[in-house]
Structure formats: structure tokens, C-alpha cells
Design an enzyme around this catalytic site. Structure first.
Site, mmCIF file in Angstrom:
data_model
loop_
_atom_site.group_PDB
_atom_site.id
_atom_site.type_symbol
_atom_site.label_atom_id
_atom_site.label_comp_id
_atom_site.label_asym_id
_atom_site.label_seq_id
_atom_site.Cartn_x
_atom_site.Cartn_y
_atom_site.Cartn_z
ATOM 1 C CE LYS A 10 -3.886 -0.238 2.526
ATOM 2 N NZ LYS A 10 -4.752 -0.388 3.839
ATOM 3 N N GLY A 30 -8.979 4.525 -2.966
ATOM 4 C CA GLY A 30 -8.752 2.890 -3.540
ATOM 5 C C GLY A 30 -7.613 2.736 -4.226
ATOM 6 C CE1 TYR A 43 -6.795 -7.608 -0.679
ATOM 7 C CE2 TYR A 43 -6.920 -10.044 -1.082
ATOM 8 C CZ TYR A 43 -7.329 -8.592 -1.103
ATOM 9 O OH TYR A 43 -8.398 -8.545 -2.043
ATOM 10 N NE ARG A 79 -11.813 12.664 2.960
ATOM 11 C CZ ARG A 79 -12.717 11.787 2.728
ATOM 12 N NH1 ARG A 79 -14.145 11.693 2.919
ATOM 13 N NH2 ARG A 79 -12.141 10.478 2.304
HETATM 14 P P1 ADP Z 1 -8.090 4.397 0.572
HETATM 15 O O1 ADP Z 1 -7.400 5.610 1.347
HETATM 16 O O2 ADP Z 1 -7.623 4.179 -0.798
HETATM 17 O O3 ADP Z 1 -9.568 4.191 0.591
HETATM 18 P P2 ADP Z 1 -8.028 2.134 2.518
HETATM 19 O O4 ADP Z 1 -6.944 1.901 3.149
HETATM 20 O O5 ADP Z 1 -9.191 2.851 3.343
HETATM 21 O O6 ADP Z 1 -7.699 3.139 1.370
HETATM 22 O O7 ADP Z 1 -8.712 0.774 1.810
HETATM 23 C C1 ADP Z 1 -9.686 0.807 0.978
HETATM 24 C C2 ADP Z 1 -10.083 -0.491 0.812
HETATM 25 O O8 ADP Z 1 -9.362 -1.440 0.411
HETATM 26 C C3 ADP Z 1 -10.826 -1.122 2.091
HETATM 27 O O9 ADP Z 1 -12.023 -0.767 2.455
HETATM 28 C C4 ADP Z 1 -10.655 -2.545 1.610
HETATM 29 O O10 ADP Z 1 -11.742 -3.017 0.851
HETATM 30 C C5 ADP Z 1 -9.204 -2.618 0.947
HETATM 31 N N1 ADP Z 1 -8.126 -2.880 1.886
HETATM 32 C C6 ADP Z 1 -7.364 -2.145 2.507
HETATM 33 N N2 ADP Z 1 -6.409 -2.577 3.133
HETATM 34 C C7 ADP Z 1 -6.663 -4.183 3.297
HETATM 35 C C8 ADP Z 1 -6.059 -5.271 3.745
HETATM 36 N N3 ADP Z 1 -5.149 -5.331 4.357
HETATM 37 N N4 ADP Z 1 -6.685 -6.615 3.431
HETATM 38 C C9 ADP Z 1 -7.651 -6.421 2.173
HETATM 39 N N5 ADP Z 1 -8.334 -5.479 2.029
HETATM 40 C C10 ADP Z 1 -7.990 -4.262 2.261
#
Ligand code: ADP
Length: 447
Positions: free
Chosen positions: A158, A165, A202, A291
Site C-alpha cells: 500500500k 482506493g 491481505y 473530514r
Molecule cells: P483508501 O485510502 O484508498 O480508501 P483504505 O486503506 O481505506 O484506502 O482501503 C480501502 C479499501 O481497500 C478497504 O475498504 C478494503 O476494501 C481494501 N483494503 C485495504 N486494506 C486491506 C487489507 N489489509 N486487506 C484486505 N483489503 C484491504
């Protein structure tokens, strides 16, 4: 109290903020690009200022133009809305330096949470559980391989500066880890100007559950329960509900208390959301949004609290007018995000709305800037309406939502209304049994 607020945004959220201001007796200033001269937020605001050409970089992200507009209009405060500059700490500081109040948290808290690695480290110290993974940024392939072996595959790479997303890559084994690390880094650099990446486990089948909070500048923090935002496509939310069908009252109370205690320790002011993945009865923090969120409306429907009004009051220095025990969550609410997109290919569908009829009736709320004759511009996010429905319980809410979706007419552009209508008939959705991967699997099967 503020006499005039500049709304540094567009579309439904600009209208949402305008409505709260009007009910508080506050004058509004809309800003708009040349593409939005006929937009509803411009029509309804008391004053409007054109801040540049259609491209967001030259208009809604154009800080000097927005500050100049606030100066010319004589605004007291600036509400950034959702997206654009809402999480830009430099903007928040510049707003204050020019003598306006930024309606949002402190720039320090925005910076702390805007960087996901710093955010994770901060919340670990505040006793909030996080997704297992690297302690900070991952430098090279060897380090990535070592961490992935420790936490077990699959892993998610990430971008620390990621959002919307984007900037995430899954690796199911060591073979593609190095390649994915390089790809994620390059994508992060191109999208966010920062190639710092980290690794987490994940999770196979979690739900996305987030807690809405509000803090004041007197050390009080309350929560408004959770929202379930597991129905996603490409990590972006499609439909949200509150409360989550997966939590019971005891779990809700416990996670709410964990979050409010942490934010009280931070001295957090303003609206915020702590996002978790929830799997096998455990919560794992993923990020905090400093926010208002698009889906704030479902929390408003079950709590009866106008969150934008509260944001404005706490930004003005007022203490929260209620304590946790005053917040009563009643019934069930679901929000459908309606995008001007093809309901199967999701290709954007800008253009003229030839006919428009919004549903109504008890418990039905529409947050939308659409009207018949409006031209949806191609330059911005495709969200054009939010249909939010409240019922005494989840079943009543579903029946009402189904009825409201059937009444809703948006002609001239393609929208995701047909997708929502189909979802209402799916047994897994009706049962509340879905995780973050459910919708993509469903869409794949129905291709
Ligand atoms: P963004 O800031 O881009 O919205 P997030 O960290 O909030 O990113 O993650 C967005 C989505 O990605 C989550 O709601 C989930 O669906 C997926 N996601 C994020 N981290 C994980 C993880 N460790 N395992 C599985 N899915 C994940």
C-alpha cells in the site's frame, strides 16, 4: 458565530453544506469552475465566485483562487467539503494564515493521519488494533520478502500517501512480490508524488466497518456508531448502511469506546472517521479520514444529528451540545451512491439530464445537485446523487429503498440506478451477508 461561509467544493456535498448553513442563518459563498456556472450549488448560494477553468487543478484545487474568493466575498470561514482540498493540511494552514477559520481538524492531525504509516504508528500507541504488517516503509524486495514470510501470504502493498482506493497491489506469493513492489512504488509516485509504500496482511473476507466521531476544542469526543461500507468496487464504496448487520450492541459499544478514548487522548477536534476491517470478531485499523465523508448521511439518519452543523459549531469554538449518552441510534439507514456511469461497464456517462424525478415519502432523503436540463460535466467525480433511506429496522429500510429506487428517474445519462435495483433483490444482500469482495464477485458472475 460565522456570518458567511465559503464552500470550497461542488456537487451534492456543496449543496449539503449550503443547507446546513442556511438553517443556521449563515450566508453562503459558492466557488465554481467555468464548467459549473449553471450548477445547483451556484444557483442556491447567496453569492458565487468563478475560480477558474474546468480542470480541478486550476479551479477546485487552486488555493490562491479560493483564498482570493474568500477575501473578495468577505467570508469568515471555509468549509472544504469532501475530496479536493478537504485533507490538505497546507490548505488548512493557509486558510488560517489569511484570517479565515478552516472548518475541520487541526493541520497537525490532518498531517498525522494523511500519511498512512504515521497514522498506523499513532493509533498503535493509542491501543487501537491494526492490520499486521511492516513497521513503516518497505525499502527493497528482500525486506518485503522477509515481512511477507512473517505475516503470511497474501499480502497487500500500500502507498503511504494513497487514497481513493488507489495505490494498492496484492501479492499471493513470493514470485510476484518484487514486481508488485516496483509497480506500487511507481504508481504511488505518479499519483501521489510520494513513493513510500508499506505491507500488510491481505485479509481474505473482512467487512469494512468505520466509526463516525466528532470532537470539540474542549476535549470532548463522541461517536455516532458505525457504518458498514463493505459493498465496494475497486476499493471504492458503492452502498453504505448503519448500523452494520454484522455487529451487536456490545461490540458496537466496545469499538465506539476504544475510538473515542483514543481521539480524546489526541485532543481531536472536528468530524472524523476511523476505518477498520472486521474479520472473525476482530477489528483492524486501516486508516483515519480527518473530514466529513460522503456516507456521513446514514449516521445522521439514525442519530438525528446534523453532522455539518456540528462541524461548523465546533470550528467556531463551541463545546459539543451533547454527551455520548445523549446520542440515541434509532432504526436503520442505507445509502446508494448513484454515479453517472454505465451500470455494467462503469464507463463515465456525462451529458444532459433530459428528465429528472426524485422519489419522496417518509424516510426518503436525496442529496443531489441534479435537475432536469443539467449537464453532468466530464471533468469531475461521477457521483451525482445519494439516495438515503431510513426505516424502523433493516427490513423496513430495504422495502422502502426498493420502492424509492423504483420511483427514481434520471434520463439522458447512464446511471448506476439499475445496479442498485438489482442488488436489492440479491439474497446475500437481503440477509446482510457480504464482505468487501462480495460485490466484485457478484459483478464478475453477472458479466
Ligand atoms: P483508501 O485510502 O484508498 O480508501 P483504505 O486503506 O481505506 O484506502 O482501503 C480501502 C479499501 O481497500 C478497504 O475498504 C478494503 O476494501 C481494501 N483494503 C485495504 N486494506 C486491506 C487489507 N489489509 N486487506 C484486505 N483489503 C484491504
Amino acid at each position: 458565530m460565522f456570518e458567511k461561509i465559503l464552500i470550497a467544493n461542488r456537487g451534492e456535498i456543496a449543496l449539503r453544506i449550503h443547507r446546513a448553513c442556511k438553517e443556521m442563518g449563515i450566508q453562503t459563498v459558492a466557488v465554481h469552475s467555468t464548467a459549473d456556472a449553471d450548477a445547483m450549488h451556484v444557483r442556491l448560494a447567496d453569492e458565487s465566485v468563478c475560480i477558474g477553468p474546468p480542470s480541478p487543478a486550476e479551479s477546485y484545487l487552486n488555493i490562491p483562487a479560493i483564498i482570493s474568493a474568500a477575501t473578495i466575498a468577505g467570508a469568515d470561514a471555509i468549509h472544504p467539503g469532501v475530496g479536493f482540498l478537504a485533507e490538505n493540511a497546507d490548505f488548512a494552514e493557509m486558510v488560517a494564515e489569511h484570517g479565515f477559520t478552516f472548518i475541520g481538524p487541526s493541520a497537525d492531525h490532518m498531517r498525522m493521519m494523511g500519511d498512512k504509516i504515521t497514522a498506523k504508528r499513532t493509533v498503535v500507541d493509542l491501543n487501537i488494533p491494526v492490520v499486521p504488517g511492516s513497521d513503516g516503509d518497505v525499502q527493497d524486495e528482500d525486506e518485503a520478502l522477509r515481512i511477507a514470510k512473517e505475516i503470511g501470504y497474501p499480502v497487500l502493498i500500500k502507498a503511504s500517501a494513497g487514497g481513493g482506493g488507489r495505490g494498492m497491489k496484492v501479492s499471493r506469493g513470493p514470485d510476484d512480490l518484487g514486481e508488485n513492489l516496483r509497480l506500487c512504488r511507481a504508481e504511488a509516485k505518479a499519483s501521489f508524488g510520494d513513493d513510500t509504500v508499506y505491507i500488510e496482511k491481505y485479509l481474505a473476507a473482512p467487512r469494512h466497518i468505520e466509526v463516525q466521531v466528532m470532537g470539540d476544542s474542549h476535549g470532548n469526543v463522541v461517536h455516532f456508531g458505525e457504518r458498514d461500507c463493505s459493498l465496494q468496487r475497486r476499493h471504492q464504496k458503492v452502498l453504505e448502511e448503519a448500523p452494520s448487520p454484522a455487529l451487536n450492541a456490545a461490540v458496537r459499544k466496545q469499538i465506539g469506546e476504544t475510538v473515542t478514548t483514543a481521539l480524546q487522548t489526541m485532543g481531536y477536534r472536528g468530524a472524523g472517521t476511523i476505518e477498520f476491517l472486521y474479520e472473525n470478531g476482530e477489528f483492524y485499523f486501516i486508516e483515519m479520514n480527518t473530514r466529513l465523508q460522503v456516507e456521513h448521511s446514514v449516521s445522521e439518519m439514525i442519530s438525528g444529528v446534523d453532522l455539518v452543523r456540528e462541524q461548523i459549531l465546533v470550528a467556531d469554538g463551541a463545546p459539543l451540545a451533547f454527551t455520548q449518552s445523549d446520542i440515541v441510534l434509532a432504526g436503520h439507514a442505507i445509502e446508494c451512491r448513484i454515479n453517472a456511469e454505465h451500470p455494467e461497464t462503469f464507463a463515465p456517462s456525462p451529458g444532459r439530464v433530459t428528465d429528472y424525478h426524485a422519489p419522496g415519502g417518509l424516510g426518503v432523503r436525496i442529496d443531489s445537485a441534479l435537475y432536469a436540463g443539467y449537464v453532468v460535466p466530464p471533468y469531475y467525480d461521477s457521483l451525482v446523487s445519494k439516495l438515503i433511506v431510513h426505516g424502523a429496522n433493516r427490513n423496513e429500510c430495504l422495502l422502502r429503498l426498493r420502492r424509492a429506487l423504483d420511483e427514481y428517474v434520471i434520463d439522458g445519462v447512464e446511471t448506476t440506478l439499475p445496479l442498485h435495483r438489482r442488488l436489492m433483490l440479491e439474497q446475500d444482500f437481503i440477509n446482510g451477508e457480504y464482505d468487501i469482495h462480495w460485490l466484485e464477485a457478484y459483478l464478475g458472475l453477472n458479466d
